[in-house]
Design a protein around this motif. Structure first.
Motif, PDB file in Angstrom:
ATOM      1  N   GLU A 143       0.827  -1.209   0.000  1.00  0.00           N
ATOM      2  CA  GLU A 143       0.000   0.000   0.000  1.00  0.00           C
ATOM      3  C   GLU A 143       0.861   1.258   0.000  1.00  0.00           C
ATOM      4  O   GLU A 143       0.630   2.194  -0.786  1.00  0.00           O
ATOM      5  N   GLU A 185       0.032   0.512  -4.085  1.00  0.00           N
ATOM      6  CA  GLU A 185      -1.164  -0.298  -3.836  1.00  0.00           C
ATOM      7  C   GLU A 185      -1.311  -1.457  -4.833  1.00  0.00           C
ATOM      8  O   GLU A 185      -2.430  -1.881  -5.154  1.00  0.00           O
ATOM      9  N   TYR A 198      -1.404  -4.802  -4.873  1.00  0.00           N
ATOM     10  CA  TYR A 198      -1.566  -5.877  -3.889  1.00  0.00           C
ATOM     11  C   TYR A 198      -1.340  -7.234  -4.557  1.00  0.00           C
ATOM     12  O   TYR A 198      -2.233  -7.774  -5.209  1.00  0.00           O
TER      13      TYR A 198
END
Length: 562
Positions: free
Chosen positions: A473, A478, A480
Motif C-alpha cells: 500500500e 497499492e 496488492y
C-alpha cells in the motif's frame, strides 16, 4: 544377545538426564530409532510435535522462558532439514539449544543413501559448533560439551548428528569427562573508567538495551543501573521488559516500528550506551543517520559485535553482571534531558480511541497484558500483530516477551507457546498470531490437545498477509500482489476439530469479556478476532530513511465492524 553394556543411544538418554534435562521436543524416524527405543521408559518427558520445525521452535521458546538449554530431536534427511528454520532462528537470537539428529549408518555416508543429507554441512553457518559422531563411547563427552558451548559466551544452537549404527553399537566404557566451568570474561577496568568519563561529561545520555542483557542474566543489574543513574532508555524488540515497559524512564522500542519518543531520543542523544544490542538494521534505520550526535559506549559479550555496524568510542567486552555494577559514574545534571523525554513520551503516547465499532487490535492487546499483569507471557508470531504486541503490551520482565527477532520466522508462535507453557505452567501464556503465521504450524494444536497444554491463542485475522499488504500500500503503489487470504478456513471450527475450545468476536464491545473468558479458561482455547484488513502498524520508518522520518498513524476512515 544379552549384554550389560550400554548402547550409544542409551548413553544419549542417560547423559541428557545427567545434565538435568526434563523435557525435550522431537519426532521419530528410521535413523534416530535407536535413540527413541532408549527413550521409552527413561523418565524423560518427550513432547511429540507434529512437525520437526515445531520441535525446534518449542525448544527455542523453552530455553527463552527458563534460561536453560532447549533440546530437540529429529531423524535424518527431511526430519533434520525441517529443523533448519528453527536452528537459524535460535542462532539469530542467540538462544541456547542442542539439536540431536539421527543420520544414516556410517557405511552409507556419501552414498546418497535413503534419507541421507549432509546435515553437518548444511548447518555450519547457523550453529556455534557441530559434531558427526563416529565413536559411541564419545557420546557423553560430546553431549556435555554441546550443552556447555550452547550456554557459554554468546549463546546459540549446537548440533550433534549421530549415525544409526553408532547409536545402536555397544560401548565398553565412557564418561562425560571433566568440563571446566565457564567464567565470562571480566570487563576491562580501563574501559570502565573511559565509559565513566563519557557519562560524567554527557548532557543527554541514553540507554539502548538489547536482548543480550537477559541472555547474560543481568536484568537486575540493568534495573539497578537505571535507578542509580536516572538515564532514560529505549529497548530493542528482544530487549523489551528487561526494564519494565511501564517504567517512568522507559521510552519504548526504537527503530522501524518504535515509538516516536524513543526515536527522537536516539536522534537527540549525545551519548548512546548500547548494552547487549547489536545495532541491527531494524533498530537503526539508515545507519549513517542513527544517533548522529552521539558518542557510543558498547557493552557486549561478543568481541565481533564491537565496531561491527557502528564505531564505538568505548567498547566493553565481558560479563554484564560485573560490568554494570562496576560502572559507577558521578551523574551530571540531566534533569532537563529527562524532562524533555518525559514530555515527548506523554505527547506522543499511543491513543486507543480509534473510530468505528470494529475491534482495534492494539487496544485488545494492551488490555490483555494489563489483566494478566505479572503473570503475562506472550509467545508471538511474526507480522503486524508482532509489532502491535511490542508496541502496546506491558511487560514486567524480559521472558514475558517471546518472539522471533532476527530471523522473523512466521509459524513461530504456536510451537513457541507449547514450549513456554511447559516451562511456565503457572503463567498466563498466550500465543498471539495472525492468520498468515497461524496456518504455517497450525498442526501443533494437536500437540496442545494430546498433552493438555493450557495455552491460550489470540488469532488476529485480517484475511491477508498484513505487513506485506501494508508495504504494498505504502511503497508499491497499492499493487496488492499475492496477499489475499480471504479463503481462510473457519478457524473456530478448525480449532474445535483439533479438540480445543474456540470462540470468535467481531465487535469492540466484546473485547473485554472475551479476553477475561480466554484467560480464565482451564483448557487450551482459541480466541478468533476479526479485524479490519486496512489497519496498519504505526508509526513506521520508511525503508532507507532515518528514524527521525517516521510516518504517522492515519484515521481517515472509520474502523467498522466486520
Amino acid at each position: 544377545m544379552a549384554t550389560n553394556k550400554p548402547t550409544g543411544a542409551q548413553l544419549v538418554i542417560s547423559t541428557l538426564k545427567a545434565l538435568g534435562v526434563d523435557v525435550l521436543f522431537g519426532y521419530p524416524g528410521g535413523a534416530i530409532m535407536p535413540i527413541y527405543d532408549a527413550l521409552a521408559g527413561s523418565g524423560l518427558r518427550h513432547i511429540l510435535v507434529r512437525h520437526e520445525q515445531g520441535a525446534a521452535f518449542a525448544a527455542d521458546s523453552y530455553a527463552r522462558a527458563t534460561g536453560r538449554v532447549g533440546v530437540c530431536m529429529a531423524t535424518s534427511g527431511p526430519g533434520a532439514t525441517n529443523l533448519i528454520t528453527g536452528i537459524a532462528n535460535a542462532y539469530m537470537d542467540s538462544i541456547p539449544m542442542v539439536c540431536i539428529t539421527g543420520q544414516v549408518g556410517t557405511h552409507l555416508l556419501g552414498t546418497d543413501g535413503f534419507q541421507e543429507v549432509d546435515f553437518l554441512g548444511l548447518t555450519l553457518p547457523i550453529v556455534k559448533h557441530s559434531w558427526l559422531v563416529r565413536d559411541a563411547s564419545q557420546i557423553p563427552a560430546i553431549i556435555a560439551k554441546a550443552f556447555a558451548i550452547a550456554k557459554e559466551g554468546r549463546p546459540g544452537p549446537v548440533l550433534v548428528d549421530i549415525p544409526k549404527d553408532v547409536a545402536a553399537s555397544f560401548v565398553d566404557s565412557s564418561d562425560m569427562g571433566e568440563l571446566s566451568a565457564y567464567v565470562p570474561p571480566a570487563p576491562n577496568a580501563e574501559a570502565i573508567d573511559a565509559a565513566r568519563a563519557l557519562i560524567e561529561q554527557a548532557k543527554k545520555p541514553l540507554l539502548y538495551i538489547g536482548g543480550g542483557v537477559h541472555m547474560a542474566d543481568a536484568d537486575q543489574e540493568m534495573r539497578d543501573f537505571v535507578e542509580r543513574t536516572g538515564i532514560p532508555l529505549v529497548a530493542t524488540l528482544k530487549g523489551l521488559g528487561t526494564v519494565p515497559t511501564t517504567h517512568d524512564l522507559a521510552l519504548g522500542m526504537l527503530g522501524m516500528h518504535g515509538t516516536r519518543a524513543g526515536n527522537i531520543a536516539v536522534q537527540e542523544t549525545d551519548l548512546l550506551i548500547a548494552v547487549g544490542a547489536r545495532f541491527d538494521d531494524r533498530a537503526t534505520g539508515k545507519l549513517s543517520a542513527f544517533a548522529p550526535h552521539a558518542k557510543v559506549i558498547h557493552f557486549d559479550i561478543d568481541h565481533a559485535e564491537i565496531h561491527k555496524n557502528r564505531r564505538a568510542d568505548v567498547g566493553i567486552i565481558g560479563d554484564l553482571k560485573l560490568a554494570l555494577p562496576a560502572l559507577q559514574p558521578k551523574m551530571p545534571d540531566i534533569s532537563e534531558w529527562v524532562k524533555f523525554n518525559k514530555a515527548n513520551k506523554w505527547q506522543h503516547r499511543f491513543k486507543y480511541d480509534a473510530p468505528g465499532k470494529g475491534i482495534y487490535a492494539p487496544a485488545l492487546l494492551k488490555y490483555m497484558s494489563e489483566v494478566a499483569a505479572d503473570k503475562f507471557i506472550v509467545a508471538c508470531d511474526v507480522g503486524q500483530h508482532q509489532m502491535w504486541v511490542a508496541q502496546h503490551c506491558e511487560f514486567a520482565q524480559n521472558k514475558a516477551h517471546i518472539t522471533s527477532g532476527g530471523s522473523g520466522a512466521m509459524g513461530y508462535g504456536l510451537p513457541a507457546g507449547v514450549g513456554a507453557k511447559l516451562a511456565l505452567p503457572d503463567h498466563h501464556v498466550v500465543t498471539v498470531s495472525g492468520d498468515g503465521s497461524f496456518m504455517m504450524n497450525i498442526q501443533e494444536m494437536a500437540t496442545l490437545r494430546r498433552y493438555g497444554i493450557n495455552l491460550k491463542i489470540v488469532l488476529l485475522d485480517n484475511s491477508s498477509l498484513g505487513l506485506v499488504r501494508q508495504w504494498q500500500e505504502l511503497f508499491y503503489e497499492e499493487n496488492y500482489s499475492e496477499i489475499d487470504l480471504s479463503d481462510n478456513p473457519d478457524f473456530v471450527e478448525v480449532a474445535k476439530a483439533f479438540g480445543l475450545s474456540a470462540f470468535r468476536i467481531t465487535q469492540r464491545h466484546e473485547v473485554e469479556g472475551a479476553v477475561d473468558r480466554l484467560l480464565a479458561a482451564d483448557a487450551p482455547t482459541l480466541l478468533h478476532v476479526l479485524i479490519d484488513p486496512r489497519e496498519n502498524v504505526w508509526p513506521l520508518v520508511p525503508p532507507g530513511a532515518s528514524n527521525a522520518e517516521m510516518m504517522e498513524e492515519r484515521w481517515d476512515e472509520p474502523i467498522d465492524s466486520y
